[in-house]
Design a protein around this motif. Structure first.
Motif, mmCIF file in Angstrom:
data_model
loop_
_atom_site.group_PDB
_atom_site.id
_atom_site.type_symbol
_atom_site.label_atom_id
_atom_site.label_comp_id
_atom_site.label_asym_id
_atom_site.label_seq_id
_atom_site.Cartn_x
_atom_site.Cartn_y
_atom_site.Cartn_z
ATOM 1 N N LYS A 29 0.750 -1.189 -0.069
ATOM 2 C CA LYS A 29 0.139 -0.051 0.060
ATOM 3 C C LYS A 29 0.832 1.369 -0.086
ATOM 4 O O LYS A 29 0.556 2.469 0.679
ATOM 5 C CB LYS A 29 -0.857 0.039 1.256
ATOM 6 C CG LYS A 29 -1.778 -1.202 0.987
ATOM 7 C CD LYS A 29 -2.875 -1.071 1.937
ATOM 8 C CE LYS A 29 -3.999 -2.168 2.135
ATOM 9 N NZ LYS A 29 -4.309 -2.837 1.048
ATOM 10 N N LEU A 30 2.008 1.113 -0.693
ATOM 11 C CA LEU A 30 2.914 2.499 -0.868
ATOM 12 C C LEU A 30 2.599 2.804 -2.355
ATOM 13 O O LEU A 30 2.080 2.212 -3.176
ATOM 14 C CB LEU A 30 4.356 2.166 -0.639
ATOM 15 C CG LEU A 30 4.843 1.409 0.591
ATOM 16 C CD1 LEU A 30 6.269 0.879 0.589
ATOM 17 C CD2 LEU A 30 4.624 2.348 1.562
ATOM 18 N N PRO A 31 2.802 4.284 -2.446
ATOM 19 C CA PRO A 31 2.332 4.785 -3.680
ATOM 20 C C PRO A 31 3.657 4.293 -4.749
ATOM 21 O O PRO A 31 4.935 4.085 -4.459
ATOM 22 C CB PRO A 31 2.662 6.332 -3.297
ATOM 23 C CG PRO A 31 3.214 6.666 -2.030
ATOM 24 C CD PRO A 31 3.027 5.247 -1.311
ATOM 25 N N THR A 32 3.182 4.062 -5.970
ATOM 26 C CA THR A 32 4.037 3.637 -7.010
ATOM 27 C C THR A 32 4.904 4.906 -7.615
ATOM 28 O O THR A 32 4.589 6.080 -7.331
ATOM 29 C CB THR A 32 3.231 3.091 -8.242
ATOM 30 O OG1 THR A 32 2.494 4.013 -8.702
ATOM 31 C CG2 THR A 32 2.422 1.709 -7.724
ATOM 32 N N LYS A 33 5.824 4.625 -8.136
ATOM 33 C CA LYS A 33 6.946 5.543 -8.814
ATOM 34 C C LYS A 33 6.958 5.418 -10.047
ATOM 35 O O LYS A 33 6.636 4.385 -10.745
ATOM 36 C CB LYS A 33 8.570 5.087 -8.263
ATOM 37 C CG LYS A 33 8.656 5.422 -6.805
ATOM 38 C CD LYS A 33 9.977 5.010 -6.336
ATOM 39 C CE LYS A 33 10.227 5.263 -4.781
ATOM 40 N NZ LYS A 33 11.582 4.927 -4.152
ATOM 41 N N LEU A 34 6.844 6.561 -10.690
ATOM 42 C CA LEU A 34 6.857 6.729 -12.325
ATOM 43 C C LEU A 34 8.387 6.052 -12.685
ATOM 44 O O LEU A 34 9.343 6.277 -12.061
ATOM 45 C CB LEU A 34 6.700 8.042 -12.827
ATOM 46 C CG LEU A 34 5.346 8.707 -12.444
ATOM 47 C CD1 LEU A 34 5.571 9.937 -13.094
ATOM 48 C CD2 LEU A 34 4.248 7.972 -13.046
ATOM 49 N N LYS A 35 8.306 5.353 -14.193
ATOM 50 C CA LYS A 35 9.545 5.096 -14.620
ATOM 51 C C LYS A 35 9.636 5.936 -15.555
ATOM 52 O O LYS A 35 9.169 6.226 -16.664
ATOM 53 C CB LYS A 35 9.411 3.593 -15.358
ATOM 54 C CG LYS A 35 10.461 3.174 -16.308
ATOM 55 C CD LYS A 35 11.695 2.619 -15.563
ATOM 56 C CE LYS A 35 12.726 2.257 -16.350
ATOM 57 N NZ LYS A 35 14.141 2.493 -15.579
ATOM 58 N N THR A 36 11.137 6.688 -15.580
ATOM 59 C CA THR A 36 11.346 7.569 -16.524
ATOM 60 C C THR A 36 12.295 7.189 -17.460
ATOM 61 O O THR A 36 13.543 6.413 -17.186
ATOM 62 C CB THR A 36 12.046 9.017 -15.705
ATOM 63 O OG1 THR A 36 11.071 9.501 -14.923
ATOM 64 C CG2 THR A 36 12.322 10.040 -16.985
ATOM 65 N N ILE A 37 12.205 7.414 -18.877
ATOM 66 C CA ILE A 37 13.083 6.780 -19.936
ATOM 67 C C ILE A 37 13.428 8.064 -20.770
ATOM 68 O O ILE A 37 12.488 8.659 -21.093
ATOM 69 C CB ILE A 37 12.120 5.768 -20.883
ATOM 70 C CG1 ILE A 37 11.945 4.715 -19.856
ATOM 71 C CG2 ILE A 37 13.030 5.314 -22.023
ATOM 72 C CD1 ILE A 37 10.798 3.598 -20.750
ATOM 73 N N ARG A 38 14.857 8.130 -21.000
ATOM 74 C CA ARG A 38 14.988 9.105 -21.944
ATOM 75 C C ARG A 38 15.561 8.545 -23.263
ATOM 76 O O ARG A 38 16.356 7.662 -23.245
ATOM 77 C CB ARG A 38 16.366 10.102 -21.296
ATOM 78 C CG ARG A 38 16.869 10.961 -22.114
ATOM 79 C CD ARG A 38 17.778 11.468 -21.331
ATOM 80 N NE ARG A 38 18.274 13.035 -22.123
ATOM 81 C CZ ARG A 38 19.587 12.995 -22.567
ATOM 82 N NH1 ARG A 38 20.399 11.946 -22.550
ATOM 83 N NH2 ARG A 38 20.185 14.029 -23.168
ATOM 84 N N TRP A 39 14.935 8.934 -24.398
ATOM 85 C CA TRP A 39 15.096 8.281 -25.816
ATOM 86 C C TRP A 39 15.368 9.221 -26.736
ATOM 87 O O TRP A 39 14.752 10.388 -26.833
ATOM 88 C CB TRP A 39 14.004 7.411 -26.250
ATOM 89 C CG TRP A 39 14.070 6.654 -27.200
ATOM 90 C CD1 TRP A 39 13.486 6.750 -28.308
ATOM 91 C CD2 TRP A 39 14.904 5.451 -27.509
ATOM 92 N NE1 TRP A 39 13.873 5.956 -29.219
ATOM 93 C CE2 TRP A 39 14.717 4.988 -28.800
ATOM 94 C CE3 TRP A 39 16.088 5.030 -26.684
ATOM 95 C CZ2 TRP A 39 15.609 4.082 -29.231
ATOM 96 C CZ3 TRP A 39 16.645 4.035 -27.212
ATOM 97 C CH2 TRP A 39 16.232 3.438 -28.521
ATOM 98 N N GLN A 40 16.310 9.083 -27.793
ATOM 99 C CA GLN A 40 16.685 9.902 -28.643
ATOM 100 C C GLN A 40 15.868 9.498 -30.048
ATOM 101 O O GLN A 40 15.772 8.384 -30.440
ATOM 102 C CB GLN A 40 18.171 9.884 -28.968
ATOM 103 C CG GLN A 40 18.558 10.722 -30.154
ATOM 104 C CD GLN A 40 20.253 10.895 -30.347
ATOM 105 O OE1 GLN A 40 20.765 9.918 -29.987
ATOM 106 N NE2 GLN A 40 20.691 11.872 -30.893
ATOM 107 N N VAL A 41 14.992 10.549 -30.519
ATOM 108 C CA VAL A 41 14.376 10.237 -31.767
ATOM 109 C C VAL A 41 15.376 10.331 -32.814
ATOM 110 O O VAL A 41 16.169 11.056 -33.150
ATOM 111 C CB VAL A 41 13.407 11.423 -31.816
ATOM 112 C CG1 VAL A 41 12.566 11.324 -33.003
ATOM 113 C CG2 VAL A 41 12.281 11.666 -30.809
#
Length: 100
Positions: A29-41
């Motif tokens: 019951k803990l808040p989830t964390k966002l997954k950040t991805i850095r991607w080059q177009v």
């Protein structure tokens, strides 16, 4: 996302590890964390024009400026079990934007 996953075998492991960690957080019951991805177009040629624009608030107004970077930030949100609306997996794209 497909390009990011196929680019390196470690990306699939990274995503799977994140999913597992978020499932454990939900169980406690803990808040989830966002997954950040850095991607080059890489597959878009703009002919020297910017990929887009950004607006930066300055007091009561906002200034528009060109974004010349080809980097994109994608944030994934964990949604848990597969459901009818999201048959492809346990996460959705929460937000994405051009870096710069």
């Amino acid at each position: 996302m497909t390009q990011w996953l196929e680019h390196s075998p470690k990306h699939l492991k990274e995503l799977t590890d994140w999913e597992t960690e978020q499932a454990q957080r939900v169980g406690r019951k803990l808040p989830t964390k966002l997954k950040t991805i850095r991607w080059q177009v890489r597959d878009i040629e703009t002919g020297g024009k910017p990929l887009g624009h950004k607006w930066v608030k300055t007091g009561e107004t906002a200034q528009k400026s060109e974004v010349t970077s080809k980097w994109v930030i994608v944030q994934l949100k964990y949604i848990g079990k597969k459901v009818a609306q999201h048959r492809q997996g346990k996460w959705v794209v929460y937000t994405s934007y051009l870096e710069g």
